[in-house]
Scaffold this active site. Structure first.
Site, PDB file in Angstrom:
ATOM      1  N   LYS A   1     -10.328   0.271  -2.492  1.00  0.00           N
ATOM      2  CA  LYS A   1     -10.232   0.053  -1.056  1.00  0.00           C
ATOM      3  C   LYS A   1     -10.540   1.340  -0.303  1.00  0.00           C
ATOM      4  CE  LYS A   1      -6.984  -1.280   2.638  1.00  0.00           C
ATOM      5  NZ  LYS A   1      -5.620  -1.769   2.961  1.00  0.00           N
TER       6      LYS A   1
ATOM      7  N   ASP B   1       0.868  -1.178   0.000  1.00  0.00           N
ATOM      8  CA  ASP B   1       0.000   0.000   0.000  1.00  0.00           C
ATOM      9  C   ASP B   1       0.908   1.232   0.000  1.00  0.00           C
ATOM     10  OD1 ASP B   1      -1.711  -2.144   0.668  1.00  0.00           O
ATOM     11  OD2 ASP B   1      -3.063  -0.813   1.765  1.00  0.00           O
TER      12      ASP B   1
ATOM     13  N   LYS C   1      -6.988   3.375  -3.478  1.00  0.00           N
ATOM     14  CA  LYS C   1      -7.381   3.388  -2.064  1.00  0.00           C
ATOM     15  C   LYS C   1      -7.608   4.819  -1.605  1.00  0.00           C
ATOM     16  CE  LYS C   1      -5.394   2.061   2.467  1.00  0.00           C
ATOM     17  NZ  LYS C   1      -4.259   1.372   3.121  1.00  0.00           N
TER      18      LYS C   1
END
Length: 328
Positions: free
Chosen positions: A264, A165, A228
């Site tokens: 996400k 991430d 995300k």
């Protein structure tokens, strides 16, 4: 709930809307022209649709399905300076067996930790199917040189991370240095090797919905496997509206390129009711193709506890005591 998921992400996009991506990203000016040529966001319409979908009610059987699906989509997360190997091992055990009294409870999708805790997490979830995700690129601010960011990624991957991430340089993005952000994502993607890459925009710092749409397309053009919303470290994190906008972006990107990208939302999603609202957004916006933890995740820590409590309530008709779930 889906029982299997694809084993790999889609191949990288080569063209967008008939134009080679290499042409779109040839210079900062060509990339800017493309990103600023995207349709403007109707903020009122976006928020109204997100609010409307959030009022949908579902029946008990569908609720049970949704809760299990949500559990399977959680990236169970600990990202604190006080993280210890013991805390990470406990988190891994919980991810692998969220409810030790009911082995029918799905595992979570992943545990998410800092790079120095990846090896510990990997050992804790061994054999469970739970992935290990690691934040990297100087999370959460991302304000270091590229070589430091890439070293951060390689440390996590070498320790066994299945997913990375990363955070974008919001300062560069807001200054219009789109090609710099693009090139960094491309470099991080290469450093990931076989690990999947989630690109974090920190939507609460991007100021406008138009910027969120541009960041979404920028991340996808650069090869993100997931986009995300947030780090969970600022005041405004995932919201139904910004997640809906990103879902629309991945839908439109697949329509133009044939490449599917995951989404996400992270930060601020704490209850089963919240999670189900987001699943309704997914179903109504992009459909069943994204209703799988290979393509949709929740970045959360406390959410899992409420999902487990609600799952137990549906099974027995009553809530358990406060010690039914561990407190993270």
């Amino acid at each position: 709930m889906p029982t299997t998921a694809p084993t790999a992400s889609s191949p990288p996009a080569k063209r967008v809307g008939g134009t080679p991506i290499a042409d779109v990203t040839a210079s900062n000016s060509t990339l800017r022209r493309f990103l600023h040529g995207l349709p403007g966001v109707d903020a009122v319409g976006l928020e109204a649709r997100a609010a409307s979908l959030g009022t949908r009610s579902i029946k008990t059987t569908a609720k049970a399905y949704a809760i299990d699906l949500a559990i399977s989509m959680v990236d169970l997360t600990t990202l604190e300076g006080a993280d210890t190997p013991g805390k990470v091992r406990a988190l891994g055990a919980k991810a692998a067996h969220p409810d030790p009294t009911d082995r029918a409870t799905p595992t979570t999708a992943a545990v998410c930790v800092y790079p120095d805790m990846v090896a510990v997490a990997k050992q804790a979830v061994a054999g469970s199917g739970v992935k290990v995700a690691s934040v990297a690129t100087a999370f959460p601010a991302g304000r270091v040189a590229l070589d430091v960011k890439l070293a951060d990624v390689r440390e996590a991957v070498d320790a066994g991370a299945d997913e990375i991430d990363m955070v974008i340089d919001r300062g560069a993005f807001l200054s219009g240095k789109y090609l710099k952000v693009y090139d960094e994502i491309v470099a991080v993607k290469e450093a990931c090797g076989d690990a999947r890459l989630k690109v974090i925009f920190e939507t609460g710092e991007l100021s406008t919905y138009d910027n969120i749409r541009r960041a979404s397309w920028l991340g996808m053009l650069a090869g993100a496997d997931f986009i995300k919303t947030s780090t969970g470290k600022v005041a405004v994190n995932a919201t139904p509206a910004n997640t809906l906008l990103m879902l629309e972006a991945v839908r439109d990107f697949r329509a133009q390129t044939g490449v599917q990208v995951g989404v996400k939302p992270a930060g601020g999603i704490r209850t089963s009711k919240d999670a189900i609202k987001f699943l309704v957004l997914v179903n109504e916006t992009v459909g069943e193709d994204w209703l799988d933890n290979h393509w949709f995740r929740f970045g959360a820590s406390s959410l899992l506890n409420d999902l487990l409590m609600q799952r137990q309530k549906l099974a027995t008709g009553r809530y358990s005591g406060p010690d039914y779930v561990t407190v993270d």
